[in-house]
Motif scaffolding. Structure first.
Motif, PDB file in Angstrom:
ATOM      1  N   ILE A 204     -11.455 -21.714 -25.336  1.00 44.91           N
ATOM      2  CA  ILE A 204     -11.698 -21.394 -23.922  1.00 44.91           C
ATOM      3  C   ILE A 204     -10.371 -21.220 -23.191  1.00 44.91           C
ATOM      4  CG2 ILE A 204     -12.629 -22.295 -21.767  1.00 44.91           C
ATOM      5  CD1 ILE A 204     -14.815 -23.661 -23.401  1.00 44.91           C
ATOM      6  N   LEU A 205      -9.402 -22.069 -23.474  1.00 40.86           N
ATOM      7  CA  LEU A 205      -8.099 -21.978 -22.820  1.00 40.86           C
ATOM      8  C   LEU A 205      -7.384 -20.690 -23.193  1.00 40.86           C
ATOM      9  CD1 LEU A 205      -5.943 -23.217 -21.062  1.00 40.86           C
ATOM     10  CD2 LEU A 205      -5.131 -24.521 -23.034  1.00 40.86           C
ATOM     11  N   VAL A 206      -7.455 -20.288 -24.453  1.00 42.85           N
ATOM     12  CA  VAL A 206      -6.833 -19.035 -24.882  1.00 42.85           C
ATOM     13  C   VAL A 206      -7.458 -17.848 -24.147  1.00 42.85           C
ATOM     14  CG1 VAL A 206      -6.532 -17.473 -26.840  1.00 42.85           C
ATOM     15  CG2 VAL A 206      -6.136 -19.910 -27.132  1.00 42.85           C
ATOM     16  N   THR A 207      -8.759 -17.879 -23.989  1.00 42.59           N
ATOM     17  CA  THR A 207      -9.440 -16.799 -23.271  1.00 42.59           C
ATOM     18  C   THR A 207      -8.969 -16.711 -21.827  1.00 42.59           C
ATOM     19  OG1 THR A 207     -11.385 -17.102 -24.678  1.00 42.59           O
ATOM     20  CG2 THR A 207     -11.691 -15.883 -22.622  1.00 42.59           C
ATOM     21  N   ARG A 208      -8.795 -17.831 -21.180  1.00 42.98           N
ATOM     22  CA  ARG A 208      -8.320 -17.837 -19.790  1.00 42.98           C
ATOM     23  C   ARG A 208      -6.890 -17.305 -19.686  1.00 42.98           C
ATOM     24  NH1 ARG A 208     -10.522 -23.827 -17.850  1.00 42.98           N
ATOM     25  NH2 ARG A 208     -12.742 -23.262 -17.763  1.00 42.98           N
ATOM     26  N   ILE A 209      -6.049 -17.685 -20.623  1.00 45.74           N
ATOM     27  CA  ILE A 209      -4.664 -17.198 -20.612  1.00 45.74           C
ATOM     28  C   ILE A 209      -4.635 -15.690 -20.807  1.00 45.74           C
ATOM     29  CG2 ILE A 209      -2.470 -17.271 -21.860  1.00 45.74           C
ATOM     30  CD1 ILE A 209      -3.029 -20.214 -22.443  1.00 45.74           C
ATOM     31  N   ALA A 210      -5.481 -15.189 -21.678  1.00 47.40           N
ATOM     32  CA  ALA A 210      -5.523 -13.748 -21.935  1.00 47.40           C
ATOM     33  C   ALA A 210      -5.964 -12.978 -20.698  1.00 47.40           C
ATOM     34  CB  ALA A 210      -6.470 -13.456 -23.101  1.00 47.40           C
ATOM     35  N   MET A 211      -6.832 -13.536 -19.882  1.00 43.10           N
ATOM     36  CA  MET A 211      -7.340 -12.846 -18.700  1.00 43.10           C
ATOM     37  C   MET A 211      -6.254 -12.632 -17.650  1.00 43.10           C
ATOM     38  SD  MET A 211     -11.046 -14.748 -18.299  1.00 43.10           S
ATOM     39  CE  MET A 211     -11.403 -13.882 -16.761  1.00 43.10           C
ATOM     40  N   THR A 212      -5.263 -13.505 -17.593  1.00 46.96           N
ATOM     41  CA  THR A 212      -4.207 -13.412 -16.580  1.00 46.96           C
ATOM     42  C   THR A 212      -2.857 -12.994 -17.164  1.00 46.96           C
ATOM     43  OG1 THR A 212      -3.720 -15.779 -16.833  1.00 46.96           O
ATOM     44  CG2 THR A 212      -5.333 -15.159 -15.166  1.00 46.96           C
ATOM     45  N   GLY A 213      -2.756 -12.842 -18.462  1.00 50.19           N
ATOM     46  CA  GLY A 213      -1.479 -12.515 -19.089  1.00 50.19           C
ATOM     47  C   GLY A 213      -1.202 -11.029 -19.143  1.00 50.19           C
ATOM     48  N   GLY A 214       0.026 -10.705 -19.575  1.00 49.87           N
ATOM     49  CA  GLY A 214       0.435  -9.320 -19.734  1.00 49.87           C
ATOM     50  C   GLY A 214      -0.077  -8.718 -21.030  1.00 49.87           C
ATOM     51  N   PRO A 215       0.340  -7.478 -21.329  1.00 51.07           N
ATOM     52  CA  PRO A 215      -0.152  -6.795 -22.537  1.00 51.07           C
ATOM     53  C   PRO A 215       0.133  -7.565 -23.824  1.00 51.07           C
ATOM     54  CG  PRO A 215       0.943  -5.247 -21.079  1.00 51.07           C
ATOM     55  CD  PRO A 215       1.210  -6.608 -20.516  1.00 51.07           C
ATOM     56  N   HIS A 216       1.343  -8.079 -23.970  1.00 52.41           N
ATOM     57  CA  HIS A 216       1.689  -8.791 -25.196  1.00 52.41           C
ATOM     58  C   HIS A 216       0.913 -10.110 -25.297  1.00 52.41           C
ATOM     59  CE1 HIS A 216       4.917  -6.170 -26.639  1.00 52.41           C
ATOM     60  NE2 HIS A 216       5.278  -6.024 -25.372  1.00 52.41           N
ATOM     61  N   VAL A 217       0.739 -10.803 -24.183  1.00 55.99           N
ATOM     62  CA  VAL A 217      -0.027 -12.050 -24.190  1.00 55.99           C
ATOM     63  C   VAL A 217      -1.481 -11.785 -24.568  1.00 55.99           C
ATOM     64  CG1 VAL A 217      -0.894 -13.922 -22.756  1.00 55.99           C
ATOM     65  CG2 VAL A 217       1.481 -13.197 -22.545  1.00 55.99           C
ATOM     66  N   LYS A 218      -2.064 -10.735 -24.019  1.00 57.57           N
ATOM     67  CA  LYS A 218      -3.446 -10.390 -24.333  1.00 57.57           C
ATOM     68  C   LYS A 218      -3.609 -10.081 -25.823  1.00 57.57           C
ATOM     69  CE  LYS A 218      -4.460  -8.408 -19.775  1.00 57.57           C
ATOM     70  NZ  LYS A 218      -5.455  -9.425 -19.359  1.00 57.57           N
ATOM     71  N   GLU A 219      -2.663  -9.332 -26.381  1.00 61.10           N
ATOM     72  CA  GLU A 219      -2.765  -8.955 -27.790  1.00 61.10           C
ATOM     73  C   GLU A 219      -2.639 -10.182 -28.687  1.00 61.10           C
ATOM     74  OE1 GLU A 219      -3.206  -6.638 -31.194  1.00 61.10           O
ATOM     75  OE2 GLU A 219      -3.676  -6.283 -29.086  1.00 61.10           O
ATOM     76  N   ALA A 220      -1.681 -11.075 -28.380  1.00 62.03           N
ATOM     77  CA  ALA A 220      -1.503 -12.284 -29.190  1.00 62.03           C
ATOM     78  C   ALA A 220      -2.729 -13.190 -29.096  1.00 62.03           C
ATOM     79  CB  ALA A 220      -0.256 -13.034 -28.726  1.00 62.03           C
ATOM     80  N   ALA A 221      -3.321 -13.291 -27.918  1.00 56.74           N
ATOM     81  CA  ALA A 221      -4.519 -14.113 -27.756  1.00 56.74           C
ATOM     82  C   ALA A 221      -5.693 -13.529 -28.536  1.00 56.74           C
ATOM     83  CB  ALA A 221      -4.871 -14.225 -26.274  1.00 56.74           C
ATOM     84  N   ARG A 222      -5.814 -12.221 -28.511  1.00 57.03           N
ATOM     85  CA  ARG A 222      -6.909 -11.576 -29.244  1.00 57.03           C
ATOM     86  C   ARG A 222      -6.797 -11.844 -30.746  1.00 57.03           C
ATOM     87  NH1 ARG A 222      -7.966  -7.419 -32.265  1.00 57.03           N
ATOM     88  NH2 ARG A 222      -5.759  -6.838 -32.311  1.00 57.03           N
ATOM     89  N   LYS A 223      -5.595 -11.732 -31.291  1.00 55.11           N
ATOM     90  CA  LYS A 223      -5.407 -11.976 -32.714  1.00 55.11           C
ATOM     91  C   LYS A 223      -5.736 -13.427 -33.083  1.00 55.11           C
ATOM     92  CE  LYS A 223      -1.890  -8.422 -33.511  1.00 55.11           C
ATOM     93  NZ  LYS A 223      -0.482  -8.159 -33.908  1.00 55.11           N
ATOM     94  N   ALA A 224      -5.336 -14.362 -32.224  1.00 51.05           N
ATOM     95  CA  ALA A 224      -5.592 -15.772 -32.506  1.00 51.05           C
ATOM     96  C   ALA A 224      -7.092 -16.075 -32.507  1.00 51.05           C
ATOM     97  CB  ALA A 224      -4.881 -16.651 -31.479  1.00 51.05           C
ATOM     98  N   LEU A 225      -7.806 -15.498 -31.564  1.00 50.37           N
ATOM     99  CA  LEU A 225      -9.247 -15.755 -31.479  1.00 50.37           C
ATOM    100  C   LEU A 225     -10.009 -15.087 -32.613  1.00 50.37           C
ATOM    101  CD1 LEU A 225      -9.790 -15.382 -27.628  1.00 50.37           C
ATOM    102  CD2 LEU A 225      -9.840 -17.495 -28.953  1.00 50.37           C
ATOM    103  N   TRP A 226      -9.616 -13.862 -32.951  1.00 49.24           N
ATOM    104  CA  TRP A 226     -10.341 -13.124 -33.988  1.00 49.24           C
ATOM    105  C   TRP A 226     -10.036 -13.629 -35.393  1.00 49.24           C
ATOM    106  CZ3 TRP A 226     -14.232  -9.640 -33.869  1.00 49.24           C
ATOM    107  CH2 TRP A 226     -14.596  -9.128 -32.623  1.00 49.24           C
ATOM    108  N   SER A 227      -8.996 -14.404 -35.564  1.00 45.79           N
ATOM    109  CA  SER A 227      -8.699 -14.933 -36.900  1.00 45.79           C
ATOM    110  C   SER A 227      -9.744 -15.960 -37.333  1.00 45.79           C
ATOM    111  CB  SER A 227      -7.311 -15.577 -36.909  1.00 45.79           C
ATOM    112  OG  SER A 227      -7.305 -16.773 -36.150  1.00 45.79           O
TER     113      SER A 227
END
Length: 361
Positions: A204-227
Motif C-alpha cells: 500500500i505504501l509503495v502504491t501511494r509513493i508511486a501516485m505522487t512520484g516522478g517518472p522514475h519513481v513510478k517505474e521503480a514502484a511498478r517493477k517492485a509491485l509486479w515482481s
C-alpha cells in the motif's frame, strides 16, 4: 509349546533391525526446536520379572517401543540400546529404574535448552523448575508451565508491535485480532501473521509513493509491485525510491536550466532593443507617447516647408533670450527706474539755470 516360543523369538529378531534402523529417521522427521516441541511422555511399560524367555521377549518389545519414541541423541535412546544389547537382567533393570533416570536426565537437559532460548516468562518458570530439582517439577514445566509462560511472553512481544503499528494498517488490525484470540492465535501471528500484514502495508505504501512520484519513481514502484516478491517491495522502500527520486530531480534541474537559458536570451533581446532606442532611435512606444503629449518626434519635425520657428537671442546669451520677442525681460524694471532718475535730474538743472538767468536780468 517350544515351537510357539521359537516362532515368537524369530519374529522378534526379524523385526528388531527394521525398528532399530527406522527409528532415527522417524525421530529426525519429528524433531523440533526445544522452544516449540511437545514434552516427552513417560512410558507406562513395566518389566516382566518372571525370568523366563517369554518375559524377556515382552521386555524386548517394551524397550523397542521406547527406542521408537526416543530421539537418537537422547540418554533414553542410548540406555535403551544398551539394554537391548545386554542380558535379560539388564533389560529388566532398564525398565525398572534405568529408563526413569535417563528420562530425568533428558528432561533436565531439555529444560536448560528451553531456558536459553525462551522469553522472560519462560526463563523464570524454567529456572524455578530446575531449582526444585525434582523430576515432577521438570515434567510440570515441560507439559504445562512452559506453554503458559510462552503465551505470556508472546503477549508482551505483540504489545511491543502494537506500539509501532499505525492505526488502520493491516498490521494494527492483525495485532488486535491476535490479542483477542487464543494462545495458538498469538503464536501463529508471531510466526506468520505479522509478516503477511507487513507485506500488505508495504504494498500500500509503495502504491501511494508511486501516485505522487516522478517518472522514475513510478517505474521503480511498478517493477517492485509486479515482481510479486516481498523482498523487492522492501528494497524499493529502503533504497529504490531514493535512487529513482534523485534521477527525477536531476532531470527537473536540467529542464529548469533550459528554461533559464531561454529567459536569459529573451532578456538579452529586450536589452538590445532598449539600447537601440537610447542611441536615438525611438521605439514605437515612445513615438506613440509623443503623439499623445502633442509633441513631434525629432525625425518628424522636419516638414516639407523647411521653416523653423525663429528664436531671439540676446547678446548676453542668457536664458532670457526668448523674452526678446515680447519686449519684456528681467532687466526692464531697472531700465525704467534709471530713466526716471535721469529725467528728474535734467529737469532740476533746467529749472536752476532759468532762475539764474532771471536774477541776472
Amino acid at each position: 509349546m517350544k515351537l510357539s516360543r521359537i516362532s515368537s523369538v524369530v519374529a522378534a529378531a526379524a523385526i528388531a533391525p527394521a525398528v532399530l534402523f527406522a527409528s532415527p529417521a522417524v525421530a529426525a522427521d519429528t524433531a523440533t526446536s526445544p522452544a516449540s516441541s511437545a514434552p516427552d511422555t513417560a512410558s507406562d511399560a513395566k518389566p516382566d520379572t518372571q525370568g523366563n524367555a517369554k518375559a524377556d521377549e515382552n521386555n524386548r518389545f517394551a524397550i523397542l517401543e521406547i527406542i521408537h519414541k526416543s530421539k537418537p541423541d537422547s540418554r533414553v535412546y542410548e540406555a535403551a540400546q544398551a539394554a537391548m544389547n545386554g542380558s535379560p537382567e539388564d533389560r529388566v533393570r532398564f525398565l525398572e529404574e534405568g529408563y526413569e533416570l535417563a528420562q530425568f536426565a533428558d528432561d533436565r537437559l531439555r529444560t536448560v535448552r528451553i531456558l536459553s532460548v525462551g522469553g522472560k516468562g519462560v526463563r523464570r518458570e524454567a529456572g524455578e523448575a530446575l531449582k526444585k530439582g525434582t523430576h515432577e517439577a521438570l515434567r510440570q514445566f515441560l507439559e504445562v508451565g512452559q506453554y503458559k509462560a510462552r503465551d505470556e511472553d508472546n503477549r508482551v512481544e505483540i504489545f511491543t508491535i502494537l506500539v509501532t503499528a499505525k492505526p488502520g494498517s493491516a498490521l494494527y488490525d492483525a495485532v488486535q485480532e491476535a490479542l483477542d484470540g487464543s494462545p495458538e492465535d498469538r503464536t501463529r501471528f508471531l510466526e506468520v501473521g505479522q509478516h503477511a500484514a507487513r507485506e500488505t502495508d508495504d504494498s500500500i505504501l509503495v502504491t501511494r509513493i508511486a501516485m505522487t512520484g516522478g517518472p522514475h519513481v513510478k517505474e521503480a514502484a511498478r517493477k517492485a509491485l509486479w515482481s510479486g516478491k516481498a523482498a523487492d517491495v522492501r528494497h524499493f522502500l529502503d533504497v529504490g525510491q531514493h535512487e529513482a527520486r534523485k534521477l527525477d530531480e536531476a532531470e527537473a534541474a536540467k529542464d529548469k536550466d533550459k528554461d533559464n537559458g531561454k529567459e536569459n536570451a529573451k532578456d538579452g533581446q529586450e536589452s538590445k532593443d532598449g539600447q537601440g532606442a537610447k542611441d536615438g532611435k525611438a521605439t514605437d512606444g515612445d513615438k506613440q507617447k509623443q503623439k499623445q503629449d502633442g509633441t513631434k518626434d525629432p525625425e518628424e519635425s522636419n516638414d516639407t516647408t523647411g521653416v523653423k520657428p525663429a528664436v531671439a537671442i540676446s547678446s548676453t546669451g542668457s536664458s532670457d533670450a526668448q523674452l526678446a520677442s515680447t519686449g519684456a525681460s528681467s532687466a526692464t524694471p531697472w531700465v525704467i527706474g534709471g530713466s526716471a532718475v535721469a529725467l528728474t535730474a535734467g529737469a532740476g538743472l533746467i529749472l536752476t539755470s532759468r532762475r539764474r538767468t532771471s536774477s541776472e536780468s
